[in-house]
Structures are given as C-alpha cells and as structure tokens.
Motif scaffolding. Structure first.
Motif, PDB file in Angstrom:
ATOM      1  N   THR A  77      45.327  -9.539   9.911  1.00 22.05           N
ATOM      2  CA  THR A  77      46.778  -8.687   9.578  1.00 22.05           C
ATOM      3  C   THR A  77      47.664  -8.960  10.698  1.00 22.05           C
ATOM      4  OG1 THR A  77      45.325  -7.013   8.313  1.00 22.05           O
ATOM      5  CG2 THR A  77      47.374  -6.501   9.218  1.00 22.05           C
ATOM      6  N   ASP A  78      48.972  -9.153  10.259  1.00 22.95           N
ATOM      7  CA  ASP A  78      50.001  -9.399  11.151  1.00 22.95           C
ATOM      8  C   ASP A  78      50.175  -7.971  11.886  1.00 22.95           C
ATOM      9  OD1 ASP A  78      50.439 -12.042  10.660  1.00 22.95           O
ATOM     10  OD2 ASP A  78      52.104 -11.617   9.316  1.00 22.95           O
ATOM     11  N   LEU A  79      50.534  -7.980  12.943  1.00 23.47           N
ATOM     12  CA  LEU A  79      50.812  -7.021  13.968  1.00 23.47           C
ATOM     13  C   LEU A  79      52.169  -6.945  14.121  1.00 23.47           C
ATOM     14  CD1 LEU A  79      47.632  -6.759  16.047  1.00 23.47           C
ATOM     15  CD2 LEU A  79      48.030  -5.397  14.126  1.00 23.47           C
ATOM     16  N   PHE A  80      52.990  -5.882  14.376  1.00 19.58           N
ATOM     17  CA  PHE A  80      54.437  -5.762  14.720  1.00 19.58           C
ATOM     18  C   PHE A  80      54.867  -4.852  15.851  1.00 19.58           C
ATOM     19  CE2 PHE A  80      53.693  -6.628  10.178  1.00 19.58           C
ATOM     20  CZ  PHE A  80      54.595  -7.694   9.866  1.00 19.58           C
ATOM     21  N   ASN A  81      55.786  -5.310  16.378  1.00 16.46           N
ATOM     22  CA  ASN A  81      56.356  -4.164  17.449  1.00 16.46           C
ATOM     23  C   ASN A  81      56.557  -2.857  17.050  1.00 16.46           C
ATOM     24  OD1 ASN A  81      57.546  -3.777  20.102  1.00 16.46           O
ATOM     25  ND2 ASN A  81      59.682  -4.030  19.368  1.00 16.46           N
ATOM     26  N   ALA A  82      55.848  -1.971  17.965  1.00 18.41           N
ATOM     27  CA  ALA A  82      56.080  -0.517  17.833  1.00 18.41           C
ATOM     28  C   ALA A  82      55.006  -0.175  16.850  1.00 18.41           C
ATOM     29  CB  ALA A  82      57.023   0.155  17.142  1.00 18.41           C
ATOM     30  N   ASP A  83      53.922  -0.913  16.684  1.00 20.79           N
ATOM     31  CA  ASP A  83      52.780  -0.405  15.911  1.00 20.79           C
ATOM     32  C   ASP A  83      51.977   0.197  16.611  1.00 20.79           C
ATOM     33  OD1 ASP A  83      53.565  -1.745  13.561  1.00 20.79           O
ATOM     34  OD2 ASP A  83      51.885  -3.277  13.354  1.00 20.79           O
ATOM     35  N   THR A  84      51.078   1.293  16.062  1.00 16.56           N
ATOM     36  CA  THR A  84      50.041   2.011  17.038  1.00 16.56           C
ATOM     37  C   THR A  84      48.806   1.572  16.251  1.00 16.56           C
ATOM     38  OG1 THR A  84      51.669   3.696  17.427  1.00 16.56           O
ATOM     39  CG2 THR A  84      49.188   4.253  17.795  1.00 16.56           C
ATOM     40  N   LEU A  85      47.829   1.020  17.210  1.00 11.86           N
ATOM     41  CA  LEU A  85      46.306   0.815  16.582  1.00 11.86           C
ATOM     42  C   LEU A  85      45.249   1.810  17.078  1.00 11.86           C
ATOM     43  CD1 LEU A  85      46.551  -2.864  17.431  1.00 11.86           C
ATOM     44  CD2 LEU A  85      46.784  -1.741  15.400  1.00 11.86           C
ATOM     45  N   VAL A  86      44.543   2.382  16.321  1.00  9.78           N
ATOM     46  CA  VAL A  86      43.297   2.944  16.649  1.00  9.78           C
ATOM     47  C   VAL A  86      42.133   2.384  16.254  1.00  9.78           C
ATOM     48  CG1 VAL A  86      42.436   5.354  16.098  1.00  9.78           C
ATOM     49  CG2 VAL A  86      44.960   5.175  16.245  1.00  9.78           C
ATOM     50  N   THR A  87      41.198   2.456  17.012  1.00  5.02           N
ATOM     51  CA  THR A  87      39.495   1.978  16.674  1.00  5.02           C
ATOM     52  C   THR A  87      38.619   3.236  16.314  1.00  5.02           C
ATOM     53  OG1 THR A  87      38.921   1.869  18.833  1.00  5.02           O
ATOM     54  CG2 THR A  87      39.936  -0.125  17.925  1.00  5.02           C
ATOM     55  N   SER A  88      37.796   3.048  15.561  1.00  2.00           N
ATOM     56  CA  SER A  88      36.826   4.244  15.212  1.00  2.00           C
ATOM     57  C   SER A  88      35.732   4.379  16.466  1.00  2.00           C
ATOM     58  CB  SER A  88      36.056   3.791  14.087  1.00  2.00           C
ATOM     59  OG  SER A  88      35.195   2.610  14.268  1.00  2.00           O
ATOM     60  N   GLN A  89      35.048   5.396  16.505  1.00  2.00           N
ATOM     61  CA  GLN A  89      33.998   5.914  17.472  1.00  2.00           C
ATOM     62  C   GLN A  89      33.123   4.805  17.629  1.00  2.00           C
ATOM     63  OE1 GLN A  89      32.460   9.489  16.488  1.00  2.00           O
ATOM     64  NE2 GLN A  89      34.131  10.598  17.376  1.00  2.00           N
ATOM     65  N   GLU A  90      32.618   4.099  16.608  1.00  2.00           N
ATOM     66  CA  GLU A  90      31.643   2.992  16.992  1.00  2.00           C
ATOM     67  C   GLU A  90      32.356   1.404  16.671  1.00  2.00           C
ATOM     68  OE1 GLU A  90      32.663   3.619  12.692  1.00  2.00           O
ATOM     69  OE2 GLU A  90      31.730   5.074  14.192  1.00  2.00           O
ATOM     70  N   GLY A  91      33.590   1.451  16.901  1.00  2.00           N
ATOM     71  CA  GLY A  91      34.450   0.282  16.538  1.00  2.00           C
ATOM     72  C   GLY A  91      34.990  -0.533  17.614  1.00  2.00           C
ATOM     73  N   GLY A  92      35.539  -1.625  17.442  1.00  2.00           N
ATOM     74  CA  GLY A  92      36.366  -2.284  18.374  1.00  2.00           C
ATOM     75  C   GLY A  92      37.341  -3.173  17.766  1.00  2.00           C
ATOM     76  N   ALA A  93      38.171  -4.128  18.327  1.00  2.00           N
ATOM     77  CA  ALA A  93      39.170  -4.800  17.792  1.00  2.00           C
ATOM     78  C   ALA A  93      39.523  -6.047  18.723  1.00  2.00           C
ATOM     79  CB  ALA A  93      40.242  -4.033  17.274  1.00  2.00           C
ATOM     80  N   LYS A  94      40.092  -7.117  18.627  1.00  2.00           N
ATOM     81  CA  LYS A  94      40.901  -7.799  19.016  1.00  2.00           C
ATOM     82  C   LYS A  94      41.642  -8.396  18.405  1.00  2.00           C
ATOM     83  CE  LYS A  94      39.697 -12.172  21.767  1.00  2.00           C
ATOM     84  NZ  LYS A  94      38.690 -13.207  22.053  1.00  2.00           N
ATOM     85  N   PHE A  95      42.819  -8.706  19.089  1.00  2.00           N
ATOM     86  CA  PHE A  95      44.118  -9.372  18.625  1.00  2.00           C
ATOM     87  C   PHE A  95      44.703 -10.263  19.531  1.00  2.00           C
ATOM     88  CE2 PHE A  95      45.444  -5.293  20.260  1.00  2.00           C
ATOM     89  CZ  PHE A  95      46.559  -5.365  20.879  1.00  2.00           C
ATOM     90  N   GLU A  96      45.273 -11.223  18.884  1.00  2.00           N
ATOM     91  CA  GLU A  96      46.019 -12.218  19.617  1.00  2.00           C
ATOM     92  C   GLU A  96      47.503 -12.349  19.481  1.00  2.00           C
ATOM     93  OE1 GLU A  96      46.196 -17.053  19.564  1.00  2.00           O
ATOM     94  OE2 GLU A  96      44.144 -16.241  19.547  1.00  2.00           O
ATOM     95  N   LEU A  97      48.074 -12.175  20.515  1.00  2.00           N
ATOM     96  CA  LEU A  97      49.528 -12.004  20.561  1.00  2.00           C
ATOM     97  C   LEU A  97      50.297 -13.470  20.295  1.00  2.00           C
ATOM     98  CD1 LEU A  97      50.175  -9.796  23.645  1.00  2.00           C
ATOM     99  CD2 LEU A  97      50.109  -9.135  21.238  1.00  2.00           C
TER     100      LEU A  97
END
Length: 144
Positions: A77-97
């Motif tokens: 999924t594309d990420l945009f300027n001014a986006d807010t990201l939230v991960t769950s209690q058991e989760g995590g994420a990685k994104f590339e700029l």
C-alpha cells in the motif's frame, strides 16, 4: 459645473486594486495553494506519495492526512505525506521511503509521516520527520 474628483487613471487603479483584493480573498478562503498556482509546487496537504508498506504482522491501520478514520492496509500500500500509521498490540510493520530508507514499527506504535519541503540555494530539499506518538520505532538510512 460638474467636476470629477478623480481622473480616469485613478479610477482604473482603484478598480484594479479592488479586483486584486477580492481575488486574493477568494484564493485565501478557498484553500487553493498559492505555491501551486505560481510555482507549480504540490501543496503538502494534498498527500504526496512518500513510501510503501513492505511488511506487516498483525493489523496495521492508516489514517490519511485528509481523513478522520483509520482503515486497515495491506502490504504494497502506498503511504502519503501526513498519513498516521498504527500497529496492533501483537503486530509490527516496516515501510520503505521513496529515498530508499526504511522504518520499522513495533507493537502498539503510532507514527505520523511528515515531510517538510524547503527552498534553499541548493534547490528544493525534502526532510523526513517521523512524529512518534507512541511505541517503538527504528530506521535504516539509505546507503549512498
């Protein structure tokens, strides 16, 4: 004896001043970007693409900079300027700029992506600011 207090040139200047005043007011209240109008620059609030989600564990939700609700997102999924990201209690994420850097988010993390554009003598420069609201964040800068 009908004397005009103002010459034709003065009337034209007053009329042009009023047109400019009302035009500037209309642009201001419409929210239209003067930078876009004069220089062709995209306004930061319009959500320029800044990266892509490359990994996720558990749920990852995103609030677009122009939205009021959080929605689940998938990998690529594309990420945009001014986006807010939230991960769950058991989760995590990685994104590339877009510049090749990567950011990892731990469980129960909330971040806001803020990219400032600045005009300098060297040209237009973009600076990444990851505003950490809560949680653990780590990053790897691009290698030159």
């Amino acid at each position: 004896m009908n004397e005009n207090r103002y010459s034709g040139t003065e009337r034209v200047l007053v009329l042009l001043g009023l047109v400019f005043l009302f035009g500037a007011g209309a642009l201001y209240f419409s929210g239209f970007s003067i930078q876009y109008l004069l220089l062709g620059w995209d306004d930061e609030r319009q959500g320029r693409k800044v990266g892509v989600l490359t990994f996720r564990e558990g749920s990852v939700r995103r609030q677009l900079g122009t939205s009021t609700e959080f929605r689940n997102i998938e990998i690529k999924t594309d990420l945009f300027n001014a986006d807010t990201l939230v991960t769950s209690q058991e989760g995590g994420a990685k994104f590339e700029l877009d510049d090749g850097s990567s950011i990892e988010l731990g469980p129960s993390t909330m971040v806001k992506l803020v990219f400032d554009t600045e005009l300098s003598l060297q040209g237009i420069q973009r600076r990444a600011n990851i505003e950490v609201v809560a949680g653990n964040v780590s990053g790897v800068a691009k290698s030159k």
